[in-house]
Design an enzyme around this catalytic site. Structure first.
Site, PDB file in Angstrom:
ATOM      1  N   GLY A 170       7.644   0.896   4.915  1.00 40.93           N
ATOM      2  CA  GLY A 170       6.257   1.833   4.948  1.00 40.93           C
ATOM      3  C   GLY A 170       5.251   1.509   3.703  1.00 40.93           C
ATOM      4  O   GLY A 170       4.343   2.264   3.559  1.00 40.93           O
TER       5      GLY A 170
ATOM      6  N   ASP B 128      -2.803  -1.901  10.161  1.00 38.64           N
ATOM      7  CA  ASP B 128      -3.066  -1.877   8.816  1.00 38.64           C
ATOM      8  C   ASP B 128      -3.557  -3.113   8.163  1.00 38.64           C
ATOM      9  O   ASP B 128      -3.866  -3.113   7.202  1.00 38.64           O
ATOM     10  CB  ASP B 128      -1.513  -1.542   8.454  1.00 38.64           C
ATOM     11  CG  ASP B 128      -1.160  -0.036   8.458  1.00 38.64           C
ATOM     12  OD1 ASP B 128      -2.049   0.788   8.516  1.00 38.64           O
ATOM     13  OD2 ASP B 128      -0.237   0.121   8.045  1.00 38.64           O
TER      14      ASP B 128
ATOM     15  N   LYS C  84       0.946  -1.304   0.061  1.00 39.60           N
ATOM     16  CA  LYS C  84       0.082  -0.101  -0.034  1.00 39.60           C
ATOM     17  C   LYS C  84       0.669   1.257  -0.134  1.00 39.60           C
ATOM     18  O   LYS C  84       1.904   1.044   0.389  1.00 39.60           O
ATOM     19  CB  LYS C  84      -0.960  -0.039   1.196  1.00 39.60           C
ATOM     20  CG  LYS C  84      -0.315   0.001   2.793  1.00 39.60           C
ATOM     21  CD  LYS C  84       0.208   1.209   3.164  1.00 39.60           C
ATOM     22  CE  LYS C  84       0.921   0.972   4.317  1.00 39.60           C
ATOM     23  NZ  LYS C  84       1.651   2.077   5.088  1.00 39.60           N
TER      24      LYS C  84
ATOM     25  N   GLY D  47       3.548  -1.820   4.179  1.00 39.02           N
ATOM     26  CA  GLY D  47       2.579  -2.340   4.644  1.00 39.02           C
ATOM     27  C   GLY D  47       2.677  -3.987   4.345  1.00 39.02           C
ATOM     28  O   GLY D  47       1.643  -4.825   4.496  1.00 39.02           O
TER      29      GLY D  47
HETATM   30  P1  ATP Z   1       3.793  -0.254   8.056  1.00 45.60           P
HETATM   31  O1  ATP Z   1       3.841   0.728   6.874  1.00 45.60           O
HETATM   32  O2  ATP Z   1       2.480  -0.860   8.239  1.00 45.60           O
HETATM   33  O3  ATP Z   1       4.387   0.260   9.095  1.00 45.60           O
HETATM   34  P2  ATP Z   1       5.950  -1.574   6.998  1.00 45.60           P
HETATM   35  O4  ATP Z   1       5.925  -1.744   5.538  1.00 45.60           O
HETATM   36  O5  ATP Z   1       6.894  -0.505   7.375  1.00 45.60           O
HETATM   37  O6  ATP Z   1       4.756  -1.649   7.606  1.00 45.60           O
HETATM   38  P3  ATP Z   1       6.854  -4.291   7.341  1.00 45.60           P
HETATM   39  O7  ATP Z   1       7.347  -4.630   5.967  1.00 45.60           O
HETATM   40  O8  ATP Z   1       5.357  -5.130   7.504  1.00 45.60           O
HETATM   41  O9  ATP Z   1       6.751  -2.895   7.704  1.00 45.60           O
HETATM   42  O10 ATP Z   1       7.626  -4.726   8.447  1.00 45.60           O
HETATM   43  C1  ATP Z   1       7.863  -4.449   9.611  1.00 45.60           C
HETATM   44  C2  ATP Z   1       8.445  -5.337  10.638  1.00 45.60           C
HETATM   45  O11 ATP Z   1       7.625  -6.346  10.729  1.00 45.60           O
HETATM   46  C3  ATP Z   1       9.692  -5.866  10.296  1.00 45.60           C
HETATM   47  O12 ATP Z   1      10.879  -5.650  11.404  1.00 45.60           O
HETATM   48  C4  ATP Z   1       9.583  -7.157  10.044  1.00 45.60           C
HETATM   49  O13 ATP Z   1      10.772  -8.110  10.299  1.00 45.60           O
HETATM   50  C5  ATP Z   1       8.468  -7.552  10.516  1.00 45.60           C
HETATM   51  N1  ATP Z   1       7.735  -8.665   9.690  1.00 45.60           N
HETATM   52  C6  ATP Z   1       6.960  -9.441  10.505  1.00 45.60           C
HETATM   53  N2  ATP Z   1       6.271 -10.085   9.641  1.00 45.60           N
HETATM   54  C7  ATP Z   1       6.574  -9.582   8.389  1.00 45.60           C
HETATM   55  C8  ATP Z   1       6.156 -10.217   7.132  1.00 45.60           C
HETATM   56  N3  ATP Z   1       5.388 -10.863   6.716  1.00 45.60           N
HETATM   57  N4  ATP Z   1       6.491  -9.293   5.846  1.00 45.60           N
HETATM   58  C9  ATP Z   1       7.367  -8.324   6.324  1.00 45.60           C
HETATM   59  N5  ATP Z   1       7.809  -7.837   7.635  1.00 45.60           N
HETATM   60  C10 ATP Z   1       7.499  -8.780   8.736  1.00 45.60           C
END
Ligand code: ATP
Length: 300
Positions: free
Chosen positions: A106, A144, A18, A108
Site C-alpha cells: 500500500g 498511481d 507514498k 506505491g
Molecule cells: P499500490 O499502493 O499502488 O497498490 P503497492 O505498494 O500495494 O501499490 P507494489 O509494491 O507496487 O504494491 O507491488 C504490487 C505488485 O506489483 C507486487 O505483486 C509486485 O510483485 C509487483 N511489482 C512489479 N514491479 C514492482 C516494483 N518495481 N516494485 C514492487 N513491486 C512490483
C-alpha cells in the site's frame, strides 16, 4: 543532454513511497477502474535506481534488496519498454533497482519505480517526450504512476491521475507498521462494497482550507474496511498507534501498511520504540519527501 555523452555514466535516482491520508472511492467506470478522491503524500522511504543507456536494443533489470521480479512483471521494466515503444529509440537500458520500499504494502513502490524510470530515461535521451506525453505513458502503466512524476503532496482525482498540489501540506512524522502479509490492490477493489460518497470533493477541500487544520479530520480510507475485515491485525495496529500518542492512524492504499501521524519527532520516536516491542511487523519512521533542489539535481 545527448544520447552519446550520457552513454557510459549511470544515472542514480531516489524515488519515494507514498501514504494515502484519505482514499474515497466515488464510482466505478465501465472499464473496471475506480474513480477516487485521495490525499497522497510522498515520504522519505525510497527505492534507488541506477540507470544506464546501452547500445543493445533491450532492457536489462537487476534487483537488490527486497525481492521483486526482474522481467516484464516489474513495472520499472515495463516503463522502460513503453518509453522505447513510444519514442522508437533504438537503444536499451540497464537498470539496477535497490528495493527498500516494502512490496504489495500500500506504499506505491512499483508505481514510484516506474515513474522514476520514465523521468530518467527521458532525461538521458535528451527529453524526446513532453511532460504530458510522459504523463500519458504513466497513466497507462498504472493509476498511481502519474503521482510519482512530481511526487508532491497532492489531491488526486479521476482514477488518481488528476493531481492538484497541496502546497501548504504541514510537516508531520509518520510511524508506519507493515505487518508480514501482502495485499493485492485488485483483491481489495474486488471486495469493496461500493457505497457512493457524494459531495466528497467539496467536503475535503473545505477541511484542507480550515484553520486550524486537524489531520485527524481527513483520515479515511474506504479500502481499510475491506482489508481490515480479512486481517484483524490492521485494527490492532491502529489501536496501538493511537495508544502511543498518534493524532490519527489509518491504513494506506489497499494495505496492509498502517501509519500513525505525529507532529513531533520525539513523540514519533517513542511510538516507534513501543510498536517495535509489540512485534506486529516492520516499523518505519518517516517524514514528507522533497525532491532535492535545485530542480535539476534530482538525478546525478
Ligand atoms: P499500490 O499502493 O499502488 O497498490 P503497492 O505498494 O500495494 O501499490 P507494489 O509494491 O507496487 O504494491 O507491488 C504490487 C505488485 O506489483 C507486487 O505483486 C509486485 O510483485 C509487483 N511489482 C512489479 N514491479 C514492482 C516494483 N518495481 N516494485 C514492487 N513491486 C512490483
Amino acid at each position: 543532454m545527448s544520447l552519446v555523452t550520457s552513454q557510459s555514466s549511470p544515472f542514480t535516482i531516489k524515488t519515494p513511497a507514498k501514504l494515502n491520508l484519505r482514499l474515497k472511492v466515488t464510482g466505478q467506470r465501465p472499464d473496471g477502474y475506480h474513480d477516487l478522491i485521495s490525499i497522497m503524500i510522498p515520504i522519505d522511504l525510497c527505492d534507488v535506481l541506477r540507470i544506464k543507456l546501452t547500445s543493445q536494443n533491450r532492457v536489462r533489470l537487476s534487483c537488490e534488496g527486497l525481492p521483486v521480479p526482474t522481467d516484464e512483471e516489474n513495472l520499472a521494466y515495463r516503463a522502460a519498454l513503453s518509453f522505447l515503444t513510444q519514442t522508437g529509440i533504438q537503444r536499451g537500458f540497464s537498470i539496477i533497482l535497490t528495493k527498500n520500499i516494502p512490496v504489495a504494502a500500500g506504499l506505491g513502490g512499483g508505481s514510484s519505480d516506474a515513474a522514476a524510470v520514465l523521468l530518467v530515461i527521458n532525461e538521458i535521451c535528451g527529453r524526446p517526450l513532453s511532460f504530458s506525453e510522459l504523463h500519458a505513458l504513466a497513466v497507462a502503466l498504472g493509476a498511481d504512476v502519474p503521482f510519482f512524476l512530481e511526487s508532491k503532496p497532492s489531491l488526486a482525482t479521476g482514477i488518481g491521475e488528476i493531481l492538484e498540489p497541496l502546497e501548504k501540506w504541514p510537516k508531520f512524522w509518520y510511524v508506519i507498521v507493515k505487518p508480514p502479509i501482502q495485499v493485492a490492490t485488485s483483491w481489495a477493489y474486488r471486495n469493496l462494497k461500493l457505497e457512493l460518497t457524494r459531495g466528497e470533493y467539496d467536503f475535503i477541500v473545505k477541511i484542507l482550507k480550515s484553520d486550524p487544520f486537524r489531520v485527524s479530520d481527513v483520515l479515511d480510507n474506504d479500502l481499510e474496511r475491506v482489508t481490515a475485515a480479512r486481517f484483524p491485525v490492521i485494527q490492532s495496529i491502529k489501536i496501538r498507534l493511537m495508544d502511543a500518542g498518534a493524532e490519527g492512524a489509518l491504513m494506506s492504499g489497499s494495505g496492509p501498511s498502517v501509519f500513525g501521524v505525529f507532529s513531533s519527532l520525539d513523540q514519533a520516536e517513542k511510538a516507534r520504540k513501543s510498536l517495535i516491542s509489540q512485534n506486529l511487523g516492520d516499523v518505519f519512521i518517516v517524514t514528507d519527501w522533497k525532491r532535492p533542489q535545485p530542480s535539476d539535481s534530482w538525478i546525478r
